[in-house]
Structures are given as C-alpha cells and as structure tokens.
Design a protein around this motif. Structure first.
Motif, PDB file in Angstrom:
ATOM      1  N   GLU A 172     -66.481 -51.924 -11.295  1.00 38.94           N
ATOM      2  CA  GLU A 172     -65.260 -51.520  -9.939  1.00 38.94           C
ATOM      3  C   GLU A 172     -66.102 -52.115  -8.962  1.00 38.94           C
ATOM      4  O   GLU A 172     -66.161 -52.346  -8.014  1.00 38.94           O
ATOM      5  CB  GLU A 172     -65.571 -49.701 -10.398  1.00 38.94           C
ATOM      6  N   ALA A 174     -68.370 -55.183  -9.457  1.00 41.89           N
ATOM      7  CA  ALA A 174     -67.974 -56.097  -8.814  1.00 41.89           C
ATOM      8  C   ALA A 174     -66.308 -56.388  -8.157  1.00 41.89           C
ATOM      9  O   ALA A 174     -66.580 -57.230  -7.014  1.00 41.89           O
ATOM     10  CB  ALA A 174     -67.663 -57.539 -10.256  1.00 41.89           C
ATOM     11  N   ALA A 175     -65.522 -56.181  -8.161  1.00 42.88           N
ATOM     12  CA  ALA A 175     -64.112 -55.255  -7.312  1.00 42.88           C
ATOM     13  C   ALA A 175     -64.435 -55.074  -6.064  1.00 42.88           C
ATOM     14  O   ALA A 175     -63.917 -55.648  -5.394  1.00 42.88           O
ATOM     15  CB  ALA A 175     -62.965 -54.858  -8.615  1.00 42.88           C
ATOM     16  N   SER A 176     -65.181 -54.345  -6.111  1.00 43.10           N
ATOM     17  CA  SER A 176     -65.464 -53.970  -4.944  1.00 43.10           C
ATOM     18  C   SER A 176     -66.137 -54.967  -3.518  1.00 43.10           C
ATOM     19  O   SER A 176     -66.136 -54.854  -2.338  1.00 43.10           O
ATOM     20  CB  SER A 176     -66.196 -52.365  -4.519  1.00 43.10           C
ATOM     21  N   LEU A 177     -67.118 -55.644  -5.040  1.00 45.08           N
ATOM     22  CA  LEU A 177     -67.455 -57.115  -3.881  1.00 45.08           C
ATOM     23  C   LEU A 177     -67.064 -57.767  -3.839  1.00 45.08           C
ATOM     24  O   LEU A 177     -67.678 -58.693  -3.230  1.00 45.08           O
ATOM     25  CB  LEU A 177     -68.879 -57.077  -4.614  1.00 45.08           C
ATOM     26  N   GLY A 178     -65.513 -57.885  -3.909  1.00 42.82           N
ATOM     27  CA  GLY A 178     -64.666 -58.795  -4.016  1.00 42.82           C
ATOM     28  C   GLY A 178     -64.728 -59.921  -4.979  1.00 42.82           C
ATOM     29  O   GLY A 178     -63.919 -60.829  -4.524  1.00 42.82           O
ATOM     30  N   ALA A 179     -65.093 -59.201  -6.000  1.00 44.11           N
ATOM     31  CA  ALA A 179     -65.013 -60.668  -7.580  1.00 44.11           C
ATOM     32  C   ALA A 179     -63.430 -60.240  -7.898  1.00 44.11           C
ATOM     33  O   ALA A 179     -62.656 -59.380  -8.030  1.00 44.11           O
ATOM     34  CB  ALA A 179     -65.915 -60.113  -8.185  1.00 44.11           C
ATOM     35  N   GLN A 180     -62.399 -61.634  -8.132  1.00 43.32           N
ATOM     36  CA  GLN A 180     -61.508 -61.539  -9.203  1.00 43.32           C
ATOM     37  C   GLN A 180     -61.431 -61.642 -10.364  1.00 43.32           C
ATOM     38  O   GLN A 180     -62.499 -61.411 -10.919  1.00 43.32           O
ATOM     39  CB  GLN A 180     -61.213 -62.757  -9.461  1.00 43.32           C
ATOM     40  N   ARG A 181     -60.233 -60.696 -10.951  1.00 46.60           N
ATOM     41  CA  ARG A 181     -60.846 -60.167 -12.368  1.00 46.60           C
ATOM     42  C   ARG A 181     -61.104 -61.327 -13.021  1.00 46.60           C
ATOM     43  O   ARG A 181     -62.414 -60.737 -13.561  1.00 46.60           O
ATOM     44  CB  ARG A 181     -59.456 -59.708 -12.774  1.00 46.60           C
ATOM     45  N   VAL A 183     -63.312 -63.602 -12.627  1.00 45.56           N
ATOM     46  CA  VAL A 183     -64.551 -63.746 -11.892  1.00 45.56           C
ATOM     47  C   VAL A 183     -66.013 -62.335 -12.265  1.00 45.56           C
ATOM     48  O   VAL A 183     -66.640 -62.999 -13.633  1.00 45.56           O
ATOM     49  CB  VAL A 183     -64.604 -64.373 -10.644  1.00 45.56           C
ATOM     50  N   THR A 187     -69.255 -63.346 -14.564  1.00 45.64           N
ATOM     51  CA  THR A 187     -70.178 -62.968 -14.381  1.00 45.64           C
ATOM     52  C   THR A 187     -70.815 -62.101 -14.645  1.00 45.64           C
ATOM     53  O   THR A 187     -71.662 -61.427 -15.101  1.00 45.64           O
ATOM     54  CB  THR A 187     -70.269 -63.193 -13.058  1.00 45.64           C
ATOM     55  N   VAL A 188     -69.599 -60.442 -14.625  1.00 44.05           N
ATOM     56  CA  VAL A 188     -70.652 -59.212 -15.366  1.00 44.05           C
ATOM     57  C   VAL A 188     -70.434 -59.254 -16.996  1.00 44.05           C
ATOM     58  O   VAL A 188     -71.115 -58.424 -17.120  1.00 44.05           O
ATOM     59  CB  VAL A 188     -69.676 -58.730 -14.177  1.00 44.05           C
TER      60      VAL A 188
END
Lengths: 282, 364
Positions: A172, A174-181, A183, A187-188
């Motif tokens: 969540e 990562a997503a809120s920071l704009g990362a695509q799925r 990515v 990366t996470v």
C-alpha cells in the motif's frame, strides 16, 4: 567463546555444541567419510575411468540438469502457489494446502509408478500428449516431471511463512507513492522473499539430485539417454563393484555440496541485504 | 487542497464501519479524526486515500470526483501506524522511492533526486541518517522518515493513520509538536487519525469526532471540548463525571441535589448530566448543606492542584466514583482527608435528555 563471556538465559553452550558435533558426526559425517575411504581403494586411473565413462557422464548431465531445471520450475510455480494460498481465500483452499505436502508423504516408488502410468503413451496424460509428438514417460522429460513433482513442497513451505509475515502495508505504501504493480513486486516484495526462495530452491534441488525411487520408473533407464546418476551407482553395486559405486557417489557429493554452498552463500548475502536480523515493525 | 466525502457507506460483513458519512475538509488545515477503536475513522482515511473502496458515496479531491481513481494517481501521501518502511532499502532509498518509480518521462534525474531527498531529510531533521537502514532507527525516527517519504512525491493531501500510535509517551509528545510545526511550515491539507483525545486537541486545527460510523461533532479543539454536542463527545473528551437524574420544572434533580437549569428540557424527563472534575465544588457535609453526598477515598496531589477521588452515596443514587479537581489550597482549607464526608456542588452541568442513544457514549 570464552573470550566474550555473556550471561545467557539458557546455559549449556559446551553441552549443545558437543552434542551437535557428536550427533552430526555419527549421523552424517561418518557414513560420508566411509564413502570417501572406500573410494581411496581405487587407483587414480580407475577412479577417473569409472567416473568419466560416457554412460556416467551422460547421467551427470541428466541428473544435475534435470534437478536444476526442476528446482527452477518449482521456484517459480511454488512461489505462485504459496502466494495464492497466502493472499486469497477460495473454496477448497485447505485441501489444496494439504495436497502440497503429498509429495513429502507418498513413498517415492508409488509416485514413480503413478507418474509413469499416467504419462505412458496409453495413460491419461500420455494419451493427450502423444498426438502432439510429446513423449514424457521413458524420456528425460519424464525425469523432469518426476523431479518437479517431488520438489514442489520445499519451495511452497519455505516461502509461505515469509509471505504470511509480509505486511500488505508495504504494498500500500508503494502504491500510494505511485509505484506500478510490477514495480512494487520487483522492488518491494521480491527482495524480501528472495532469501526464502533461494532456500526453497536449494532444498528442491538437493532433493531432486538424490532422488531415486520416483524417477527410476518413469525414466526408462535407456543408457546415455535417461539414466540418472543414482542408477549408475546402483548398477555398480549390483555388480559388487562397491568402490566404483562410491567413486560416483563422491563426485555427486562434491558437486552437490559445491552447488548448495553457492546457493547458501547467495541466500546469506540476500538476507543480509534486507536486514532480516532487524526488528519486524519496520 | 480541499477534500470532501459525500454519503460514504462501508460495511465489513455485518459490521457497519461507516454509515452515510458526509464531511468537508477545507484546504490547508490539519484535521484530526478522533474516536474510539472501531468507530470507522481509519476506514474513512483509507477510503480517502483510495486504499479501500466505499460501498457507496463519493470522494471529492478539490471538487473532482476521485472515487474511481487508483491510489497511485490520487497523489496522497499516506503515513502508516507501523511506518511500513522498506527494510531492505536505506533511509535515502526509502525517501527516494516515490521519485524513482515515476514513469521515465516524469522522473527527475539522479542529481535532482539526491538534492530533493537531502532537502526532505533536512526538513525532518534526519539528514545524518541517510545511509542507515530502518532497523537501525528508533520508532520516532522511523516515523519521521516515513513522513519524508510520503512528502517526496509532493502529495496534494497528507493522510496519517495513528502516526504516533506505536511510540512511547515521551516521543509521542515531542513528535506531535513537531508535526504541528511542520504543518505550519508546509500548509498541506492533512488528516490524521487518532484515538488519543489529548493528541487531537493539541495538534489539530479542527477535530472530527466519530463514533460507530457516525460523525458526532466537528469543531475546533476548544469548541468540542467546551461545548460537546452529544453525550458521547462529552464522555470521550477529557475526564468527566456522569450523573443520572430527572427534570423537575426549572431544576434537575441529581442524587438528591437540585440544580437550576436554563435549558429547554421537558418536565419529568429522565436525564443524564455531565460535569468535568473542575466543575464540581467540594463543601464539607453539614445539616442543611445542599449538594451530592460523597465520601473521599483518595487525594492525589499534582503540583498546585489536587485530584480527589470520591465515592457517591449509593442510597441517594449518586455514582460510585466521582473525580474532582481543585487547588491544593482548597484541600487544606477544608482539611480534607480520606474518609471525609462532603457534598459536591456542580458549578456547571451539561444536561442531556435521555434517549436510547444518549447512554452509548457514557461509558464512564
């Protein structure tokens, strides 16, 4: 150890270390040493002759090649299976979860006979595959199928607990920071699961290299084509050539040990990178 | 940027998390969503962020319907209670994450990223920790890094879910003062969720009090504290004493004590009344002295003030536990001691007619 005397809650470092070493020697090291010892009865030339005969060389290629390939396949699909089991709720999930362990529990000979029956040209699967020109039973492909079958639980069971501990908050964030799925996964999630994946890979590989029972029925054991190294050892044993058998075993041992050592080093490196020693609430 | 939510409903199975909630958050304010656990405040925050989908209703960001916008595109900064830092990345890489995952066309070059991350780390006063891993940081430091990470993508809104919940009391106090100062510098529209009333009253421009999926009251900290709109708010904010009684004309009778009221109450109605500890005067018990009869159980001194714990007289219908706050001088004047028989006279009393809903918040 005595240089850094620390107060420990549970005493008995000497006792446990002594016990561990004694036990390990008795169960693992002494039998292995016997293999090496027996091998030394051979002359160097004879050793070379036995361990590099064309049939044996072909069996190395099959055993290690198929085991590595099976471990890779199991790592990919075992991860997917573990992911589905951890992340989703679906009908029959508990049953699927229990099925994963079946290759652990089944006698390997039973698995081998079942697989070769199903994949033989007249079997359920073989029937469907033979019109496509794919032959599974009694070919190297059959060996691969058997090794995939027996190696699956190792990856699933090592990755599953790690995935269970992985907070969805990380995704969540990562997503809120704009990362695509993708990515986010790359990366996470992936770096955090990598050590467990490597462990699962190593276990699946180790099991596959040493596997005999399930492979022997489906392999067909055609010289130079579908003979696995354990079979070559058995062949030597059946001819009362014990030293020849142990010579091949030594080669297998050293090769397996080297590979496992490399994988373990990789695993340790990736663990250090994600700071697994750290507290969990990070 | 302003945020509005309209008619938001959300259920989890049979549990109603949000029941037709409509709220406006004006731009630039720091608003606290305050309520007990399970009141729906975190769910509301997650719906605003796009991490949760409402069953019905709309979320407007700056007047635009964002209900179907993915969290990725909402440009909200979200700070989690347990930080959710990426533990395999250094502090620097954590803060840089949001910049590095931008599509290639919008991604700043590495030099710009470096400058920006260092500026942010300076803003949260942790520039010297750039090369550490999250596990090497204290809780307060981790949360500040999480905040810096959220700010890196220049969010239009900052949403904080119990940001200080996992920290110990000292760090918590320090960090909330720091958050207030940071907000005064940045003026970014911020909403933070908390169950700690002290935190909400101290930090926020405005407080939204929630209970059981409803909004109970919205107002500045002073407004909600001084003029609670509902019994729930009264009970939830600060220490409070609760009395049961009934309306007798111009008086409310509580535990044998008649208190004049000037509110519009129907005669004979059952009521509950609240008085804060400092709104009760203590007088020594004597014949013909008006007040609620009680006995001193314990006297606790804090600097110039004393907190007195009392047991109400059960046969008069007074509550079993009453708390009074007064000056130490007063305690000495009355020579109060454990076991002293006293009467309590409310200087101020907030009376609510009792309806079924009115008892809910009055857990105290």
């Amino acid at each position: 150890m005595s240089a850094t005397r620390k107060l420990r809650v549970l005493p008995g470092f000497n006792l446990t270390l002594g016990y561990t070493l004694g036990y390990l020697s008795l169960i693992v090291l002494i039998p292995l040493a016997a293999i090496f010892l027996k091998t030394t009865t051979l002359t160097l030339e004879r050793f070379w002759e036995v361990t590099t005969s064309p049939r044996v060389l072909a069996s190395y290629r099959l055993s290690f090649g198929a085991a590595l390939l099976a471990a890779v396949i199991n790592t990919v699909f075992g991860f997917l299976l573990a992911w589905s089991l951890v992340r989703y709720r679906f009908f029959g999930k508990r049953i699927v979860d229990a099925l994963v362990d079946l290759p652990f529990a089944l006698p390997t000979a039973v698995a081998g006979i079942a697989l070769s029956t199903v994949y033989s040209p007249k079997g359920w699967m073989g029937q469907l595959l033979s019109p496509l020109g794919i032959k599974v039973a009694y070919t190297p492909l059959g060996v691969l199928v058997a090794l995939v079958f027996i190696g699956l639980p190792f990856v699933v069971r090592t990755v599953q607990p790690i995935l269970e501990d992985l907070e969805t908050e990380l995704e969540e964030a990562a997503a809120s920071l704009g990362a695509q799925r993708w990515v986010t996964f790359r990366t996470v999630i992936f770096p955090l699961v990598l050590p467990a994946l490597l462990t699962g890979f190593a276990l699946a590989f180790a099991r596959a290299v040493g596997e005999y029972g399930s492979v022997i029925f489906i392999a067909g054991n055609i010289p130079l084509v579908s003979e696995i190294t354990p079979l070559m050892i058995i062949t030597h044993l059946e001819q009362y050539d014990y030293a020849g058998a142990t010579a091949i075993a030594v080669v297998m041992l050293v090769a397996s040990f080297t590979l496992l050592f490399v994988v373990n080093a990789l695993q340790a490196w990736s663990t250090r990178r994600i700071g697994q020693d750290a507290g969990r609430n990070v | 940027m302003s945020i509005s939510v309209k008619n938001i409903n959300k259920r989890f199975g049979d549990f109603v998390a949000l029941d037709n909630v409509t709220l406006d958050f004006p731009g630039g304010e720091l608003v606290a969503l305050l309520g007990p656990s399970g009141c729906g405040k975190t769910t509301l925050l997650r719906i605003i962020a796009g991490l949760e989908l409402a069953d019905s209703g709309t979320v407007l960001l700056e007047g635009e319907d964002a209900s179907s916008t993915h969290v990725r595109e909402r440009q909200v900064g979200f700070v989690f209670q347990h930080y959710a830092l990426f533990r395999h990345m250094t502090v620097f890489d954590n803060v840089a994450f949001g910049l590095r995952v931008k599509p290639r066309s919008q991604r700043p070059n590495e030099a710009v990223i470096r400058k920006k991350v260092h500026d942010l780390l300076a803003l949260v006063q942790l520039d010297w920790l750039a090369d550490r891993f999250p596990s090497q940081l204290s809780g307060g430091q981790r949360q500040r890094i999480a905040l810096a990470r959220a700010l890196a993508v220049e969010p239009r809104v900052l949403l904080l879910d119990e940001p200080f919940g996992a920290l110990d009391a000292q760090v918590r106090k320090e960090l909330r003062r720091w958050l207030r100062r940071l907000h005064d510098e940045l003026h970014i529209t911020s909403i933070f969720v908390t169950h700690d009333q002290e935190e909400a009253l101290e930090v926020a421009d405005r407080v939204v009090l929630m209970n059981k999926g409803h909004v109970e009251q919205i107002g500045t900290p002073d407004e909600v504290y001084d003029a609670p709109a509902t019994p729930f708010v009264y009970g939830f904010l600060g220490a409070v004493n609760l009395f049961h009684g009934r309306v007798d004309g111009e008086h409310v009778t509580l535990a044998g004590h008649a208190h004049r009221h000037d509110e519009r109450l129907s005669n004979g109605a059952q009521v509950i009344a609240f008085a804060r500890p400092h709104e009760l005067d203590i007088v020594l018990d004597a014949p013909n002295v008006e007040g609620i009869a009680a006995t001193v159980i314990r006297i606790l001194n804090f600097g110039a003030t004393s907190r007195i714990e009392l047991a109400g007289d059960a046969d008069s219908g007074a509550p079993a536990y009453v708390e009074v706050e007064t000056s130490r001088v007063r305690v000495r004047e009355l020579s109060l001691a454990e076991g002293s028989r006293v009467r309590l006279v409310p200087s101020q009393l907030k009376v609510f007619e009792q309806s079924p809903a009115a008892t809910e918040g009055a857990a105290l």
